[in-house]
Write an enzyme that holds these catalytic residues in place. Structure first.
Site, PDB file in Angstrom:
ATOM      1  CE1 TYR A 148      43.141  76.678  33.733  1.00 51.20           C
ATOM      2  CE2 TYR A 148      40.788  76.264  33.858  1.00 51.20           C
ATOM      3  CZ  TYR A 148      42.008  76.434  34.479  1.00 51.20           C
ATOM      4  OH  TYR A 148      42.083  76.341  35.857  1.00 51.20           O
ATOM      5  N   GLY A 149      42.470  77.212  27.073  1.00 50.16           N
ATOM      6  CA  GLY A 149      42.124  76.732  25.727  1.00 50.16           C
ATOM      7  C   GLY A 149      43.237  75.976  25.029  1.00 50.16           C
ATOM      8  CB  CYS A 183      35.644  78.003  32.422  1.00 56.82           C
ATOM      9  SG  CYS A 183      36.967  77.623  31.267  1.00 56.82           S
ATOM     10  CB  CYS A 218      35.085  81.639  25.207  1.00 58.67           C
ATOM     11  SG  CYS A 218      36.395  82.262  26.293  1.00 58.67           S
TER      12      CYS A 218
END
Ligand code: DGL
Length: 285
Positions: free
Chosen positions: A59-60, A91, A205
């Site tokens: 997703y980053g 997350c 994270c």
């Protein structure tokens, strides 16, 4: 506008929750949320459903609009098919962006995960703190506001790592990354300034605690690594109610959006975490 992402909405456990296990969905882009799942499983008995959006991981790197739409689609599917009592967004990359939208869209309690700046500031002696996160989390307005509100008197270095989450996934899949590659991702979090050194690194994270031992071994010098999973698990426990904590049977299932990623190595790693039932969740990309 400012949201208390970790706390979620004030919520009384529903009457039905007193005589059955609460069903809690723990969601992440991939395998990182397992670090939060483990803390929740340690604190309370629950019908835990782990959900990893492995079809879209990581997703980053996603643009904000795309990420909000994707998270909302996956969570919508989970709520419709599995009817959880609580959803944990395990997350940082998703929580720091999508929680307000999810809360507006779905009428169930959400618990989010955001960089643990406050405990880092409280524990730092050198006043040099680093936040290690995905490029997305580092870029968020929410993260920058957290720093400016809670890190007074400390110098905070935000380090966006493009690869560390993937290295953590690889480790769990039995293909560990090289030391040099991991070190390259964390080196910028270690700052020397005015005779002082960074003494605290926030693991912002949820993937990173999966490789905590390797981070510790590769760190240029010892630091306190701050993981928000225990605080999230305590928050979930208070939402689920005391009854859940005293029940005996916990169940564990996991669903992933990329069927091909459910390898024998991953199944074995999940089994070691008490997750025996692994399946596919279809959410078209
Ligand atoms: N585990 C996620 C987090 O806490 C990020 C990993 C990704 O880039 O998908 O931010």
């Amino acid at each position: 506008m400012k949201f208390d992402f970790l706390a979620g909405k004030a919520h009384q456990p529903a009457a039905a929750l007193r005589d059955r296990l609460p069903r809690i969905a723990v969601f992440d882009s991939g395998l990182g949320g397992l670090t939060v799942h483990a803390e929740i499983a340690r604190l309370l008995s629950a019908d835990l459903i782990y959900v990893g959006d492995t079809a879209v991981f990581p997703y980053g790197r996603l643009p904000e609009r795309e990420l909000i739409e994707r998270v909302s689609a996956v969570i919508g599917e989970v709520i419709e098919r599995h009817v959880p009592d609580i959803v944990v967004i395990a997350c940082n990359t998703a929580s720091t962006l999508a929680l307000p939208v999810l809360r507006a869209q779905f009428a169930i309690p959400f618990v989010g995960t955001v960089p643990a700046i406050k405990p880092a500031v409280a524990g730092s002696r050198s006043r040099l703190i680093s936040v290690l996160a995905t490029p997305g989390t580092v870029a968020r307005d929410y993260t920058r506001e957290l720093v400016s509100e809670h890190a007074k008197g400390c110098e905070v270095t935000l380090v966006g790592s493009a690869r560390l989450a993937s290295y953590a996934e690889a480790e769990l899949n039995g293909v560990p990354a090289d030391d040099a590659d991991i070190l390259a991702e964390i080196r910028d979090a270690f700052v020397e300034k005015g005779g002082q050194r960074t003494d605290t690194v926030v693991l912002a994270c949820t993937h990173y605690p999966l490789i905590a031992a390797r981070l510790e071994a590769l760190a240029p010098w010892p630091v306190a690594w701050i993981d928000s999973a225990p605080a999230i698990a305590r928050r979930v426990t208070s939402l689920a109610g005391d009854a859940a904590a005293s029940m005996t049977k916990a169940t564990g299932r996991a669903l992933f959006t990329n069927a091909a990623g459910i390898t024998p190595a991953l199944r074995a790693a999940l089994k070691a975490r008490g997750i025996h039932d692994v399946g596919f969740l279809a959410v078209p990309v």
